[in-house]
Design a protein around this motif. Structure first.
Motif, PDB file in Angstrom:
ATOM      1  N   TYR A 151       0.850  -1.187   0.000  1.00 28.17           N
ATOM      2  CA  TYR A 151       0.000   0.000   0.000  1.00 28.17           C
ATOM      3  C   TYR A 151       0.886   1.237   0.000  1.00 28.17           C
ATOM      4  O   TYR A 151       1.827   1.347   0.792  1.00 28.17           O
ATOM      5  N   PHE A 152       0.558   2.179  -0.886  1.00 26.37           N
ATOM      6  CA  PHE A 152       1.354   3.388  -1.063  1.00 26.37           C
ATOM      7  C   PHE A 152       0.584   4.611  -0.591  1.00 26.37           C
ATOM      8  O   PHE A 152      -0.656   4.636  -0.613  1.00 26.37           O
ATOM      9  N   ASP A 153       1.318   5.635  -0.182  1.00 32.52           N
ATOM     10  CA  ASP A 153       0.713   6.909   0.167  1.00 32.52           C
ATOM     11  C   ASP A 153       0.037   7.498  -1.071  1.00 32.52           C
ATOM     12  O   ASP A 153       0.613   7.485  -2.160  1.00 32.52           O
ATOM     13  N   SER A 154      -1.167   7.995  -0.911  1.00 29.56           N
ATOM     14  CA  SER A 154      -1.926   8.492  -2.062  1.00 29.56           C
ATOM     15  C   SER A 154      -1.277   9.692  -2.724  1.00 29.56           C
ATOM     16  O   SER A 154      -1.525   9.968  -3.901  1.00 29.56           O
ATOM     17  N   SER A 155      -0.415  10.393  -2.003  1.00 27.25           N
ATOM     18  CA  SER A 155       0.219  11.581  -2.567  1.00 27.25           C
ATOM     19  C   SER A 155       1.682  11.369  -2.950  1.00 27.25           C
ATOM     20  O   SER A 155       2.321  12.270  -3.494  1.00 27.25           O
ATOM     21  N   THR A 194       3.180   2.654   2.815  1.00 24.30           N
ATOM     22  CA  THR A 194       2.535   2.815   4.114  1.00 24.30           C
ATOM     23  C   THR A 194       2.334   1.490   4.841  1.00 24.30           C
ATOM     24  O   THR A 194       2.343   1.449   6.071  1.00 24.30           O
ATOM     25  N   SER A 195       2.136   0.397   4.110  1.00 22.32           N
ATOM     26  CA  SER A 195       1.987  -0.908   4.739  1.00 22.32           C
ATOM     27  C   SER A 195       2.004  -1.989   3.667  1.00 22.32           C
ATOM     28  O   SER A 195       2.106  -1.697   2.477  1.00 22.32           O
TER      29      SER A 195
END
Length: 314
Positions: free
Chosen positions: A110-114, A120-121
């Motif tokens: 999971y990646f940071d949306s920005s 991120t996890s």
């Protein structure tokens, strides 16, 4: 065969032991095509699907962690994408067979949306089916848990190796538990698997990559052990150990390869120039085995070595 771990050894100690009997062999790079200039690494060993040998591999750009897992077949000495095979948005694929059924998995990130470069996890996810083109999701691991692997034991049992969250400042450990059927592979089961103590120093880490059911009932585990030196320079080594599912006794970790017995090549980053990530092992009848491994988070290699599981079968 020694069957208890009295004290964890460091990567450095294990590497010194390995160098004393380092095999006089040399690995080779596998050539992948048809991926648009992207890297293919952290591959599985070839496995049989619909009558042909198939490799699953992590495919991504050198400057990104956004990965796809693709399936490849060998044509004229090169591995190319298998026509009409599914593509998964995962990292670090693995495969096994449980009661004749293909079990495939990888790490969902999971990646940071920005910021597409900020992770991120992550979690391990599982698929099952009679063949690659009929895989369906059936289980997922807890957040931040990688290196979950299954082992068919027989007698209605399935062994499960885990990598629990760090405890008491430990980087990572390996856990082990059992289930009776794939439907029992739940987050709660994975989170509560008992830990195998004293395998890693608190400042080092590792995990299982592939399991083998051995002739004497033990489970042979192909994995990795890793450490970090000043400057965040990472060192990853392929390793093995064996566990008896009835007694839960297990052997000490031993290294089976190091970066310097493989061809030189690029790295994804400067801190990854000494990284081997075990993918799979093919055992041969002549006492040798072929190790398939990711190299420097940029390439995939293989090497023929003495079968590291033979000593566990004595």
């Amino acid at each position: 065969m020694q069957t208890s771990v009295l004290q964890a050894k460091s990567c450095a100690e294990l590497f010194e032991e390995f160098k004393k009997e380092r095999p006089d062999v040399r690995g080779e790079k596998l050539v992948f095509t048809g991926v648009g200039g992207r890297d293919v690494y952290n591959i599985t060993a070839p496995f049989q699907d619909d009558g042909e040998w198939v490799i699953a591999g992590r495919v991504e750009r050198r400057d990104s962690e956004r990965s796809q897992v693709m399936f490849f077949v060998e044509r004229h000495g090169q591995w190319q994408p298998r026509p009409n095979a599914p593509v998964f948005a995962l990292q670090d694929p693995f495969v096994t067979f449980i009661r004749g059924e293909l079990v495939f998995g990888g790490v969902e990130v999971y990646f940071d949306s920005s910021d597409e470069h900020y992770v991120t996890s992550w979690r391990t996810v599982f698929y099952r089916g009679p063949r690659v083109n009929e895989l369906e999701p059936f289980a997922k691991g807890p957040l931040t848990m990688k290196d979950i692997r299954l082992a068919e034991i027989g007698d209605g049992r399935i062994g499960v190796f885990t990598r629990p969250m760090p405890v008491d400042d430990a980087r990572a450990m390996i856990g082990y538990t059992e289930i009776g059927k794939l439907e029992e592979l739940t987050e709660q089961v994975l989170e509560t698997a008992p830990v195998l103590p004293d395998q890693f120093l608190k400042v080092e880490w590792g995990g299982a990559n592939e399991t083998h059911r051995l002739a004497n009932g033990w489970i042979g585990v192909l994995g990795h052990i890793a450490c970090m030196e000043e400057g965040n320079i990472r060192h990853y080594y392929p390793m093995t150990f064996a566990l008896h599912p009835d007694t839960r006794k297990y052997t000490p970790i031993k290294l089976i390869a190091s970066r310097d017995i493989f061809p030189d090549g690029p790295a994804k980053r400067a801190d990854l120039e000494d990284v081997l990530f075990s993918g799979g092992l093919h055992r041969h009848e002549d006492g040798t085995a072929t190790l398939y491994t990711g190299v420097n988070d940029a390439e995939a290699h293989r090497i023929v070595i003495e079968d590291p599981f033979l000593e566990y079968e004595q």
